[in-house]
Design a protein around this motif. Structure first.
Motif, mmCIF file in Angstrom:
data_model
loop_
_atom_site.group_PDB
_atom_site.id
_atom_site.type_symbol
_atom_site.label_atom_id
_atom_site.label_comp_id
_atom_site.label_asym_id
_atom_site.label_seq_id
_atom_site.Cartn_x
_atom_site.Cartn_y
_atom_site.Cartn_z
ATOM 1 N N SER A 17 -26.217 17.959 -20.972
ATOM 2 C CA SER A 17 -27.568 17.657 -21.425
ATOM 3 C C SER A 17 -28.622 18.099 -20.411
ATOM 4 N N GLN A 18 -28.175 18.708 -19.307
ATOM 5 C CA GLN A 18 -29.122 19.075 -18.259
ATOM 6 C C GLN A 18 -30.151 20.086 -18.737
ATOM 7 N N ILE A 19 -29.696 21.107 -19.483
ATOM 8 C CA ILE A 19 -30.622 22.159 -19.897
ATOM 9 C C ILE A 19 -31.655 21.618 -20.875
ATOM 10 N N GLU A 20 -31.210 20.761 -21.799
ATOM 11 C CA GLU A 20 -32.145 20.224 -22.779
ATOM 12 C C GLU A 20 -33.187 19.344 -22.102
ATOM 13 N N ALA A 21 -32.737 18.461 -21.241
ATOM 14 C CA ALA A 21 -33.663 17.556 -20.556
ATOM 15 C C ALA A 21 -34.466 18.295 -19.515
ATOM 16 N N GLN A 22 -33.820 19.238 -18.799
ATOM 17 C CA GLN A 22 -34.412 20.123 -17.808
ATOM 18 C C GLN A 22 -34.937 19.412 -16.570
ATOM 19 N N ASP A 23 -35.418 18.196 -16.723
ATOM 20 C CA ASP A 23 -35.862 17.456 -15.547
ATOM 21 C C ASP A 23 -36.784 18.305 -14.701
ATOM 22 N N LEU A 24 -37.794 18.896 -15.345
ATOM 23 C CA LEU A 24 -38.685 19.821 -14.650
ATOM 24 C C LEU A 24 -39.444 19.113 -13.540
ATOM 25 N N ALA A 25 -39.540 19.792 -12.411
ATOM 26 C CA ALA A 25 -40.217 19.215 -11.257
ATOM 27 C C ALA A 25 -41.703 19.492 -11.321
ATOM 28 N N SER A 26 -42.463 18.709 -10.570
ATOM 29 C CA SER A 26 -43.902 18.902 -10.487
ATOM 30 C C SER A 26 -44.221 20.161 -9.711
ATOM 31 N N ALA A 27 -45.378 20.764 -10.016
ATOM 32 C CA ALA A 27 -45.802 21.957 -9.291
ATOM 33 C C ALA A 27 -46.002 21.661 -7.812
ATOM 34 N N GLU A 28 -46.181 20.370 -7.483
ATOM 35 C CA GLU A 28 -46.353 19.993 -6.088
ATOM 36 C C GLU A 28 -45.093 20.251 -5.276
ATOM 37 N N ASN A 29 -43.991 20.497 -5.979
ATOM 38 C CA ASN A 29 -42.725 20.752 -5.300
ATOM 39 C C ASN A 29 -42.797 21.961 -4.385
ATOM 40 N N THR A 30 -43.701 22.869 -4.670
ATOM 41 C CA THR A 30 -43.810 24.084 -3.884
ATOM 42 C C THR A 30 -44.711 23.897 -2.668
ATOM 43 N N SER A 31 -45.339 22.772 -2.551
ATOM 44 C CA SER A 31 -46.275 22.536 -1.465
ATOM 45 C C SER A 31 -45.559 22.393 -0.132
ATOM 46 N N THR A 32 -46.106 23.042 0.897
ATOM 47 C CA THR A 32 -45.521 22.930 2.231
ATOM 48 C C THR A 32 -45.697 21.519 2.762
ATOM 49 N N LEU A 33 -46.687 20.759 2.221
ATOM 50 C CA LEU A 33 -46.891 19.380 2.662
ATOM 51 C C LEU A 33 -45.745 18.488 2.224
ATOM 52 N N ASN A 34 -45.021 18.934 1.195
ATOM 53 C CA ASN A 34 -43.910 18.159 0.666
ATOM 54 C C ASN A 34 -42.586 18.859 0.984
ATOM 55 N N TYR A 35 -42.537 19.532 2.096
ATOM 56 C CA TYR A 35 -41.416 20.402 2.433
ATOM 57 C C TYR A 35 -40.064 19.698 2.386
ATOM 58 N N LYS A 36 -39.977 18.512 2.952
ATOM 59 C CA LYS A 36 -38.688 17.829 3.031
ATOM 60 C C LYS A 36 -38.208 17.297 1.690
ATOM 61 N N LYS A 37 -39.112 17.116 0.740
ATOM 62 C CA LYS A 37 -38.748 16.559 -0.559
ATOM 63 C C LYS A 37 -38.641 17.609 -1.651
ATOM 64 N N ARG A 38 -39.202 18.764 -1.428
ATOM 65 C CA ARG A 38 -39.205 19.769 -2.484
ATOM 66 C C ARG A 38 -37.785 20.299 -2.728
ATOM 67 N N HIS A 39 -37.592 20.914 -3.866
ATOM 68 C CA HIS A 39 -36.289 21.441 -4.259
ATOM 69 C C HIS A 39 -35.874 22.564 -3.301
ATOM 70 N N ALA A 40 -34.587 22.623 -3.021
ATOM 71 C CA ALA A 40 -34.071 23.624 -2.080
ATOM 72 C C ALA A 40 -34.236 25.052 -2.576
ATOM 73 N N ILE A 41 -34.508 25.243 -3.858
ATOM 74 C CA ILE A 41 -34.688 26.599 -4.381
ATOM 75 C C ILE A 41 -35.856 27.312 -3.705
ATOM 76 N N TYR A 42 -36.795 26.530 -3.139
ATOM 77 C CA TYR A 42 -37.965 27.118 -2.487
ATOM 78 C C TYR A 42 -37.744 27.408 -1.004
ATOM 79 N N ASP A 43 -36.609 27.015 -0.474
ATOM 80 C CA ASP A 43 -36.384 27.144 0.965
ATOM 81 C C ASP A 43 -35.811 28.506 1.331
ATOM 82 N N TYR A 44 -36.590 29.524 1.090
ATOM 83 C CA TYR A 44 -36.194 30.894 1.400
ATOM 84 C C TYR A 44 -37.405 31.648 1.910
#
Length: 209
Positions: A17-44
């Motif tokens: 059910s993951q794809i249907e629900a998607q559990d989309l994250a907030s755009a704030e996830n990309t913020s450097t101010l939220n570095y430790k909490k943001r999704h690891a997909i941005y850590d590159y």
């Protein structure tokens, strides 16, 4: 056996059910101010991303694995470009090796990112993970994806067709697992598996430049 089947059924329901629900994250996830909490997909580092990447310690692993395929838009025909696909996984024993970066953020060591070109193709060089002995854990490689202009979301994990837990699943649950199940074949000194990805509808409403 009864104690094993129930957790598998629950796991199947949650996973498929993951794809249907998607559990989309907030755009704030990309913020450097939220570095430790943001999704690891941005850590590159953007400058280093291309359509091929290698998991750390790949060269030292006995069961090397090449995963390759094409990411398509929802029509299943049009290659999706500029899509970031992130994977992370346990080691051969089913344990996750955790480390900390320079900013003290914890991360799973065995991880990698790709970013598709115009042809939508991608390749990961990694290894076949294990599962903890006597546990109900599947052998799996976790996946997350990011389409331009959209938040990241989780895809079902890559599973493996030879996992000893698969026969304990119900037929309907097993059918869902097949959608992201790898069937590695030995080619030379490594295993090779092909898996194309069709983006969910919620992820394809993007205006490419």
């Amino acid at each position: 056996m009864k104690n094993l089947i129930l957790p598998l059924i629950v796991f199947c329901f949650i996973t498929t059910s993951q794809i249907e629900a998607q559990d989309l994250a907030s755009a704030e996830n990309t913020s450097t101010l939220n570095y430790k909490k943001r999704h690891a997909i941005y850590d590159y580092k953007e400058v280093r991303l291309n359509n091929t990447d290698t998991v750390p310690e790949f060269e030292t692993k006995a069961n090397k694995l090449k995963i390759t395929g094409t990411i398509y838009q929802n029509d299943g025909k049009t290659p999706a470009r500029d899509v970031i696909l992130f994977i992370h996984q346990p080691d051969e024993t089913g344990n996750y090796t955790l480390k900390k970066d320079a900013l003290k953020k914890r991360y799973v060591y065995h991880r990698a990112w790709i970013k598709t070109d115009a042809d939508g193709a991608y390749t990961f060089y990694t290894f076949i993970p294990g599962s903890i002995e006597h546990s109900n854990d599947f052998k799996q490689i976790h996946r997350s994806i990011k389409v331009p202009g959209k938040p990241e979301f989780n895809l079902d994990s890559y599973f493996f067709n030879d996992d000893p837990l698969i026969p304990n699943l119900s037929l309907s649950c097993r059918a869902n697992f097949v959608k992201s199940m790898l069937k590695p074949e030995k080619v030379g000194d490594m295993y090779v598996a092909k898996m194309d990805i069709k983006l969910p509808k919620a992820a394809v409403e993007v205006n490419y430049k």
